[in-house]
Design a protein around this motif. Structure first.
Motif, PDB file in Angstrom:
ATOM      1  N   UNK A 112       0.824  -1.210   0.000  1.00 23.10           N
ATOM      2  CA  UNK A 112       0.000   0.000   0.000  1.00 23.10           C
ATOM      3  C   UNK A 112       0.858   1.260   0.000  1.00 23.10           C
ATOM      4  N   UNK A 113       1.913   1.249   0.809  1.00 15.99           N
ATOM      5  CA  UNK A 113       2.808   2.412   0.858  1.00 15.99           C
ATOM      6  C   UNK A 113       3.402   2.680  -0.520  1.00 15.99           C
ATOM      7  N   UNK A 114       3.842   1.599  -1.166  1.00 16.64           N
ATOM      8  CA  UNK A 114       4.444   1.754  -2.488  1.00 16.64           C
ATOM      9  C   UNK A 114       3.416   2.314  -3.469  1.00 16.64           C
ATOM     10  N   UNK A 115       2.183   1.808  -3.414  1.00 17.62           N
ATOM     11  CA  UNK A 115       1.134   2.309  -4.298  1.00 17.62           C
ATOM     12  C   UNK A 115       0.856   3.778  -4.083  1.00 17.62           C
ATOM     13  N   UNK A 116       0.841   4.190  -2.807  1.00 24.37           N
ATOM     14  CA  UNK A 116       0.582   5.603  -2.513  1.00 24.37           C
ATOM     15  C   UNK A 116       1.721   6.490  -3.013  1.00 24.37           C
ATOM     16  N   UNK A 117       2.954   6.022  -2.906  1.00 27.11           N
ATOM     17  CA  UNK A 117       4.083   6.826  -3.388  1.00 27.11           C
ATOM     18  C   UNK A 117       3.973   7.064  -4.891  1.00 27.11           C
ATOM     19  N   UNK A 118       3.613   6.012  -5.617  1.00 25.67           N
ATOM     20  CA  UNK A 118       3.466   6.172  -7.065  1.00 25.67           C
ATOM     21  C   UNK A 118       2.274   7.077  -7.394  1.00 25.67           C
ATOM     22  N   UNK A 119       1.173   6.897  -6.671  1.00 20.95           N
ATOM     23  CA  UNK A 119      -0.011   7.739  -6.915  1.00 20.95           C
ATOM     24  C   UNK A 119       0.313   9.199  -6.622  1.00 20.95           C
ATOM     25  N   UNK A 147       3.056  10.628  -6.910  1.00 22.38           N
ATOM     26  CA  UNK A 147       3.952  11.128  -7.969  1.00 22.38           C
ATOM     27  C   UNK A 147       3.242  11.202  -9.321  1.00 22.38           C
ATOM     28  N   UNK A 148       1.943  10.872  -9.322  1.00 23.82           N
ATOM     29  CA  UNK A 148       1.170  10.970 -10.559  1.00 23.82           C
ATOM     30  C   UNK A 148       1.298   9.764 -11.464  1.00 23.82           C
ATOM     31  N   UNK A 149       1.665   8.602 -10.894  1.00 24.73           N
ATOM     32  CA  UNK A 149       1.842   7.395 -11.705  1.00 24.73           C
ATOM     33  C   UNK A 149       0.958   6.261 -11.195  1.00 24.73           C
ATOM     34  N   UNK A 150       0.740   5.279 -12.064  1.00 24.29           N
ATOM     35  CA  UNK A 150      -0.057   4.103 -11.720  1.00 24.29           C
ATOM     36  C   UNK A 150       0.860   2.935 -11.379  1.00 24.29           C
ATOM     37  N   UNK A 151       0.418   2.106 -10.434  1.00 18.63           N
ATOM     38  CA  UNK A 151       1.194   0.944 -10.011  1.00 18.63           C
ATOM     39  C   UNK A 151       0.249  -0.241  -9.854  1.00 18.63           C
ATOM     40  N   UNK A 210      13.169   5.012  -9.968  1.00 17.45           N
ATOM     41  CA  UNK A 210      14.268   5.167  -9.016  1.00 17.45           C
ATOM     42  C   UNK A 210      14.071   6.403  -8.149  1.00 17.45           C
ATOM     43  N   UNK A 211      13.585   7.455  -8.738  1.00 19.20           N
ATOM     44  CA  UNK A 211      13.345   8.683  -7.983  1.00 19.20           C
ATOM     45  C   UNK A 211      12.255   8.482  -6.941  1.00 19.20           C
ATOM     46  N   UNK A 212      11.177   7.768  -7.312  1.00 17.04           N
ATOM     47  CA  UNK A 212      10.079   7.511  -6.381  1.00 17.04           C
ATOM     48  C   UNK A 212      10.544   6.645  -5.216  1.00 17.04           C
TER      49      UNK A 212
END
Length: 498
Positions: A45-52, A54-58, A89-91
């Motif tokens: 969930x944490x990883x999904x939120x980080x991508x979201x 940043x404006x990206x889908x995971x 990598x940045x995310x």
């Protein structure tokens, strides 16, 4: 009925979560990957939120979703995203405990967080060069496009994060429920793109207990020769996974029936030509598959690749040694010697590790020796040599030899097992008296050099082997007896004067 037909279907309970494809609604047909995914919160969930953020889908994707639905999700999770590798990598920077980019040329970034290993790969829309079969990496723009390029529909499902939407554009959940392997696109095109998928189909049959769709079987048969364009290392990795699966017989049968084995393990289908000397099986091939299954039943510490390979290959020397004797009796004299050489050659070509090659070949070489024991002619010396030649493989050899009894005559089968019981009892008795696991000459190298007055070299090795043979033949010697035996040998060899 062949073992391949007895397949456990996945037990798919109530589904959880939404779906992005109404045509493949999970509904009550299955427990989606979301339930299993919760075991890994907060990491996923944490990883999904980080991508979201940043404006990206995971998306959790592929085998991770399949295994979650089957209740066997591991701690290694695969994700796909619209973010490009540099953005990934940045995310991850400052959040992941470790990041590695060895797969970055294929769009994959690996990371670790709280003991969980994750891989994030940018959406792919690969094409293949048609010569080396290596993918020409091209990044895609949608998860649906990424899923369609995957090998099988059961591996073409995804769960978006953090909102947990289930994505199944290819009907993977339905295929999973039926236990069927099918391809998202035409199988000929899929296998032509990457011929290793031919072997992966057989591997998944073994691991998951699935069957292949008729069109997939037809394509496998037509394209089997394409496997020779795949490196031996990649073929070996898939074959090992197949053999270590829950249903390796089904995987091997699929390889043989479609012609894949003619490319990978040609010695196995060759055994179909030979009727075994006891006339209890259709052929040596069927006998070998039964031996492999019986050896698996005797495993005690999990799947054993060495034992399974030895069981499958123990009789591959029979076609080359088949002779018709008077009275139409069929013999296979010295097939264990020929088979051991064939095993070594095949496993070398498949780039297996040297130790595994040595061990499997030795088991094949030794598997027939026990059959001289039942005549009551084995001395203690023969028992010692049996144990010494097997060395650390002795327990595997016990399992292989016991598994090699496939007679349907219950009285004869029971007699063979009793005879082997007797051999093991003798081994235990002599081992207790002499510590057979550590049989060594009664004189060590230093004593040999001192007594013979020689320097380190070949003579010491020859003397050591002679004393070991004497020890195996006569049992332990005292110091005087050992020295007398060494001097007698050295005089006969002209090493010392008479």
């Amino acid at each position: 009925m062949p073992a391949a037909t007895h397949r456990a279907r996945p037990d798919l309970g109530p589904a959880v979560g939404k779906t992005s494809d109404p045509q493949h609604e999970p509904g009550d047909a299955g427990q989606t990957a979301v339930v299993e995914l919760l075991r890994y919160s907060p990491v996923a969930d944490e990883l999904g939120r980080r991508f979201a953020d940043a404006g990206h889908r995971l998306y959790l994707v592929g085998g991770s979703v399949r295994d979650a639905l089957l209740g066997r999700l591991s701690s290694d999770l695969d994700f796909t995203t619209d973010a490009r590798p540099a953005q990934v990598k940045k995310i991850l920077s400052g959040w992941a405990e470790a990041v590695w980019d060895t797969g970055i040329e294929f769009g994959t970034i690996g990371l670790a967080r709280h003991g969980v290993t994750l891989e994030v790969t940018t959406f792919r829309a690969d094409t293949y060069d048609g010569v080396s079969r290596n993918p020409v990496v091209a990044f895609g723009d949608s998860v649906e496009g990424d899923l369609v390029r995957r090998d099988f529909t059961a591996n073409a499902m995804a769960v978006s994060l953090p909102d947990r939407t289930f994505v199944d554009p290819c009907g993977g959940l339905a295929a999973l429920a039926r236990g069927v392997l099918d391809t998202p696109i035409e199988p000929e095109r899929s296998f032509d793109d990457d011929p290793l998928r031919l072997l992966r189909a057989a591997r998944f049959v073994s691991q998951l207990g699935f069957t292949v769709a008729p069109r997939v079987r037809e394509a496998m048969t037509a394209l089997a020769p394409q496997l020779d364009r795949i490196t031996a290392e990649r073929v070996q990795a898939e074959l090992s996974k197949l053999l270590l699966g829950a249903h390796p017989r089904a995987g091997i049968e699929l390889m043989v029936d479609t012609g894949l084995a003619d490319v990978v393990l040609p010695e196995v289908p060759a055994m179909r030509l030979e009727i075994d000397e006891h006339a209890q099986h259709k052929d040596v091939y069927e006998h070998s598959l039964t031996v492999m299954e019986q050896a698996i039943d005797r495993e005690t510490d999990g799947p054993d690749l060495t034992l399974r390979l030895a069981a499958l290959l123990h009789d591959i020397g029979k076609p080359a040694t088949r002779r018709v004797e008077p009275g139409n009796r069929v013999s296979f004299h010295h097939h264990e010697v020929v088979g051991a050489k064939m095993t070594r050659k095949r496993l070398r070509e498949l780039r297996y590790p040297k130790q595994l090659i040595d061990d499997v070949s030795q088991l094949v070489f030794l598997h027939l020796r026990f059959h001289g024991y039942g005549k009551g002619e084995w001395t203690d010396s023969a028992v010692r040599r049996y144990v010494t030649d097997a060395g650390p493989l002795l327990e595997r050899l016990h399992r292989l030899v016991r598994s090699d009894s496939t007679t349907r005559n219950k009285r004869r089968a029971a007699a063979l097992q009793r005879t082997y019981d007797d051999l093991e009892e003798r081994i235990a008795q002599i081992s207790a008296e002499e510590d057979l696991a550590r049989v060594r000459p009664d004189l060590d190298g230093n004593a040999i050099m001192e007594l013979l007055g020689v320097e380190p070299g070949p003579v010491v090795g020859r003397a050591w082997r002679h004393l070991k043979d004497v020890r195996l033949e006569r049992g332990p010697l005292d110091r005087d007896e050992a020295e007398a035996e060494l001097l007698a040998w050295a005089r006969a060899e002209g090493i010392v004067e008479s």
